[in-house]
Design a protein around this motif. Structure first.
Motif, PDB file in Angstrom:
ATOM      1  N   SER A   1      31.584  -5.175  -2.435  1.00 21.49           N
ATOM      2  CA  SER A   1      31.426  -3.881  -1.766  1.00 21.49           C
ATOM      3  C   SER A   1      31.567  -4.033  -0.254  1.00 21.49           C
ATOM      4  CB  SER A   1      30.097  -3.234  -2.135  1.00 21.49           C
ATOM      5  OG  SER A   1      29.018  -3.989  -1.653  1.00 21.49           O
ATOM      6  N   LEU A   2      31.114  -5.146   0.304  1.00 24.89           N
ATOM      7  CA  LEU A   2      31.320  -5.388   1.733  1.00 24.89           C
ATOM      8  C   LEU A   2      32.802  -5.582   2.052  1.00 24.89           C
ATOM      9  CD1 LEU A   2      28.388  -7.791   2.648  1.00 24.89           C
ATOM     10  CD2 LEU A   2      28.781  -5.502   3.524  1.00 24.89           C
ATOM     11  N   LEU A   3      33.489  -6.334   1.223  1.00 25.65           N
ATOM     12  CA  LEU A   3      34.917  -6.584   1.439  1.00 25.65           C
ATOM     13  C   LEU A   3      35.716  -5.286   1.380  1.00 25.65           C
ATOM     14  CD1 LEU A   3      37.377  -8.566   1.602  1.00 25.65           C
ATOM     15  CD2 LEU A   3      37.382  -8.452  -0.888  1.00 25.65           C
ATOM     16  N   PHE A   4      35.534  -4.516   0.321  1.00 25.71           N
ATOM     17  CA  PHE A   4      36.287  -3.278   0.179  1.00 25.71           C
ATOM     18  C   PHE A   4      35.855  -2.246   1.221  1.00 25.71           C
ATOM     19  CE2 PHE A   4      36.786  -4.866  -4.282  1.00 25.71           C
ATOM     20  CZ  PHE A   4      38.133  -5.162  -4.153  1.00 25.71           C
ATOM     21  N   GLY A   5      34.611  -2.284   1.622  1.00 20.21           N
ATOM     22  CA  GLY A   5      34.152  -1.382   2.679  1.00 20.21           C
ATOM     23  C   GLY A   5      34.809  -1.691   4.016  1.00 20.21           C
ATOM     24  N   MET A   6      34.958  -2.985   4.324  1.00 19.29           N
ATOM     25  CA  MET A   6      35.623  -3.363   5.573  1.00 19.29           C
ATOM     26  C   MET A   6      37.107  -3.006   5.542  1.00 19.29           C
ATOM     27  SD  MET A   6      33.849  -6.886   6.843  1.00 19.29           S
ATOM     28  CE  MET A   6      33.916  -7.758   5.291  1.00 19.29           C
ATOM     29  N   VAL A   7      37.756  -3.248   4.408  1.00 15.02           N
ATOM     30  CA  VAL A   7      39.166  -2.866   4.266  1.00 15.02           C
ATOM     31  C   VAL A   7      39.302  -1.353   4.412  1.00 15.02           C
ATOM     32  CG1 VAL A   7      41.099  -2.750   2.637  1.00 15.02           C
ATOM     33  CG2 VAL A   7      39.805  -4.860   2.880  1.00 15.02           C
ATOM     34  N   GLY A   8      38.385  -0.613   3.823  1.00 13.94           N
ATOM     35  CA  GLY A   8      38.403   0.839   3.929  1.00 13.94           C
ATOM     36  C   GLY A   8      38.199   1.322   5.344  1.00 13.94           C
ATOM     37  N   PHE A   9      37.320   0.671   6.088  1.00 13.37           N
ATOM     38  CA  PHE A   9      37.088   1.059   7.475  1.00 13.37           C
ATOM     39  C   PHE A   9      38.335   0.835   8.327  1.00 13.37           C
ATOM     40  CE2 PHE A   9      35.666   0.064  11.814  1.00 13.37           C
ATOM     41  CZ  PHE A   9      35.100   1.287  12.137  1.00 13.37           C
ATOM     42  N   VAL A  10      38.984  -0.304   8.129  1.00  9.06           N
ATOM     43  CA  VAL A  10      40.216  -0.595   8.874  1.00  9.06           C
ATOM     44  C   VAL A  10      41.304   0.406   8.500  1.00  9.06           C
ATOM     45  CG1 VAL A  10      42.051  -2.306   9.180  1.00  9.06           C
ATOM     46  CG2 VAL A  10      39.662  -3.021   9.215  1.00  9.06           C
TER      47      VAL A  10
ATOM     48  N   PRO B   1      31.872   2.339  -3.990  1.00 11.99           N
ATOM     49  CA  PRO B   1      30.832   1.491  -4.600  1.00 11.99           C
ATOM     50  C   PRO B   1      29.516   2.219  -4.849  1.00 11.99           C
ATOM     51  CG  PRO B   1      31.924   0.280  -2.877  1.00 11.99           C
ATOM     52  CD  PRO B   1      32.408   1.694  -2.783  1.00 11.99           C
ATOM     53  N   TYR B   2      29.243   3.258  -4.085  1.00  9.13           N
ATOM     54  CA  TYR B   2      28.011   4.013  -4.296  1.00  9.13           C
ATOM     55  C   TYR B   2      28.082   4.857  -5.564  1.00  9.13           C
ATOM     56  CZ  TYR B   2      27.031   2.764   0.512  1.00  9.13           C
ATOM     57  OH  TYR B   2      26.802   2.070   1.657  1.00  9.13           O
TER      58      TYR B   2
ATOM     59  N   SER C   1      24.295  -7.935  -8.274  1.00  6.75           N
ATOM     60  CA  SER C   1      24.583  -9.361  -8.147  1.00  6.75           C
ATOM     61  C   SER C   1      25.208  -9.663  -6.783  1.00  6.75           C
ATOM     62  CB  SER C   1      25.543  -9.801  -9.254  1.00  6.75           C
ATOM     63  OG  SER C   1      26.794  -9.171  -9.080  1.00  6.75           O
ATOM     64  N   THR C   2      25.265 -10.936  -6.459  1.00  7.46           N
ATOM     65  CA  THR C   2      25.842 -11.363  -5.190  1.00  7.46           C
ATOM     66  C   THR C   2      27.318 -11.021  -5.119  1.00  7.46           C
ATOM     67  OG1 THR C   2      24.256 -13.182  -5.153  1.00  7.46           O
ATOM     68  CG2 THR C   2      26.113 -13.333  -3.653  1.00  7.46           C
ATOM     69  N   SER C   3      28.040 -11.200  -6.212  1.00  6.89           N
ATOM     70  CA  SER C   3      29.467 -10.875  -6.209  1.00  6.89           C
ATOM     71  C   SER C   3      29.700  -9.378  -6.018  1.00  6.89           C
ATOM     72  CB  SER C   3      30.127 -11.360  -7.502  1.00  6.89           C
ATOM     73  OG  SER C   3      29.526 -10.761  -8.622  1.00  6.89           O
ATOM     74  N   TYR C   4      28.796  -8.544  -6.526  1.00  4.78           N
ATOM     75  CA  TYR C   4      28.907  -7.105  -6.311  1.00  4.78           C
ATOM     76  C   TYR C   4      28.707  -6.770  -4.830  1.00  4.78           C
ATOM     77  CZ  TYR C   4      28.194  -2.104  -6.736  1.00  4.78           C
ATOM     78  OH  TYR C   4      28.317  -0.758  -6.596  1.00  4.78           O
ATOM     79  N   ILE C   5      27.715  -7.361  -4.207  1.00  8.18           N
ATOM     80  CA  ILE C   5      27.444  -7.096  -2.794  1.00  8.18           C
ATOM     81  C   ILE C   5      28.608  -7.563  -1.932  1.00  8.18           C
ATOM     82  CG2 ILE C   5      25.936  -7.691  -0.855  1.00  8.18           C
ATOM     83  CD1 ILE C   5      23.639  -7.806  -2.900  1.00  8.18           C
ATOM     84  N   LEU C   6      29.131  -8.756  -2.200  1.00  4.19           N
ATOM     85  CA  LEU C   6      30.265  -9.261  -1.425  1.00  4.19           C
ATOM     86  C   LEU C   6      31.506  -8.402  -1.630  1.00  4.19           C
ATOM     87  CD1 LEU C   6      29.847 -13.111  -1.866  1.00  4.19           C
ATOM     88  CD2 LEU C   6      29.367 -11.733   0.152  1.00  4.19           C
TER      89      LEU C   6
ATOM     90  N   LEU D   1      34.105  -3.188 -12.721  1.00  7.94           N
ATOM     91  CA  LEU D   1      34.653  -1.890 -12.335  1.00  7.94           C
ATOM     92  C   LEU D   1      34.828  -1.812 -10.816  1.00  7.94           C
ATOM     93  CD1 LEU D   1      35.557   0.872 -13.339  1.00  7.94           C
ATOM     94  CD2 LEU D   1      33.191   1.633 -13.142  1.00  7.94           C
ATOM     95  N   LEU D   2      33.915  -2.404 -10.065  1.00  7.94           N
ATOM     96  CA  LEU D   2      34.031  -2.439  -8.613  1.00  7.94           C
ATOM     97  C   LEU D   2      35.326  -3.121  -8.193  1.00  7.94           C
ATOM     98  CD1 LEU D   2      32.384  -2.195  -5.747  1.00  7.94           C
ATOM     99  CD2 LEU D   2      32.200  -4.646  -6.099  1.00  7.94           C
ATOM    100  N   TYR D   3      35.593  -4.295  -8.748  1.00 10.90           N
ATOM    101  CA  TYR D   3      36.795  -5.032  -8.368  1.00 10.90           C
ATOM    102  C   TYR D   3      38.065  -4.375  -8.910  1.00 10.90           C
ATOM    103  CZ  TYR D   3      34.190  -8.787  -6.232  1.00 10.90           C
ATOM    104  OH  TYR D   3      33.401  -9.516  -5.390  1.00 10.90           O
ATOM    105  N   LEU D   4      37.996  -3.780 -10.079  1.00 11.56           N
ATOM    106  CA  LEU D   4      39.159  -3.117 -10.653  1.00 11.56           C
ATOM    107  C   LEU D   4      39.560  -1.902  -9.807  1.00 11.56           C
ATOM    108  CD1 LEU D   4      41.106  -3.039 -13.115  1.00 11.56           C
ATOM    109  CD2 LEU D   4      39.489  -1.449 -14.146  1.00 11.56           C
ATOM    110  N   LEU D   5      38.617  -1.039  -9.504  1.00 14.31           N
ATOM    111  CA  LEU D   5      38.925   0.135  -8.686  1.00 14.31           C
ATOM    112  C   LEU D   5      39.273  -0.247  -7.250  1.00 14.31           C
ATOM    113  CD1 LEU D   5      36.279   2.727  -9.862  1.00 14.31           C
ATOM    114  CD2 LEU D   5      38.712   2.722 -10.315  1.00 14.31           C
ATOM    115  N   GLY D   6      38.613  -1.230  -6.705  1.00 17.55           N
ATOM    116  CA  GLY D   6      38.918  -1.681  -5.347  1.00 17.55           C
ATOM    117  C   GLY D   6      40.321  -2.238  -5.237  1.00 17.55           C
ATOM    118  N   THR D   7      40.728  -3.006  -6.233  1.00 15.55           N
ATOM    119  CA  THR D   7      42.087  -3.540  -6.240  1.00 15.55           C
ATOM    120  C   THR D   7      43.107  -2.418  -6.386  1.00 15.55           C
ATOM    121  OG1 THR D   7      41.245  -5.583  -7.223  1.00 15.55           O
ATOM    122  CG2 THR D   7      43.617  -5.193  -7.369  1.00 15.55           C
TER     123      THR D   7
END
Length: 83
Positions: A23-32, A56-57, A16-21, A65-71
């Protein structure tokens, strides 16, 4: 007819779109976090950044689960950023 069935199957496999957004958000936070940890010699921040970039992969396409683990990973990063 087979093309329409194939497109229908492909549509159900896409995240879904919310999943893609998310994963991009948490990926950018992870990169920083990775860059910060590498630059300032903080291995916990560096490895939490790696985890944020790649988890996310591993979880499939479950958005909750994406948002729960990312948070949870971001909260751990917040706790360990000052150590």
């Amino acid at each position: 007819m087979e093309e329409q069935q194939l497109l229908g199957l492909l549509w159900t496999m896409l995240p879904s779109t919310s999943y893609i957004l998310g994963s991009l958000l948490f990926g950018m936070v992870g990169f920083v976090a990775y860059r910060y940890g590498k630059k300032n010699q903080r291995p916990r921040c560096k490895w939490l950044g790696v985890a944020l970039m790649f988890y996310p992969y591993l979880i499939g396409s479950d958005t909750r689960l994406l948002y729960l683990l990312g948070t949870a990973l971001c909260a751990a990063l917040y706790v360990y950023i000052d150590e």
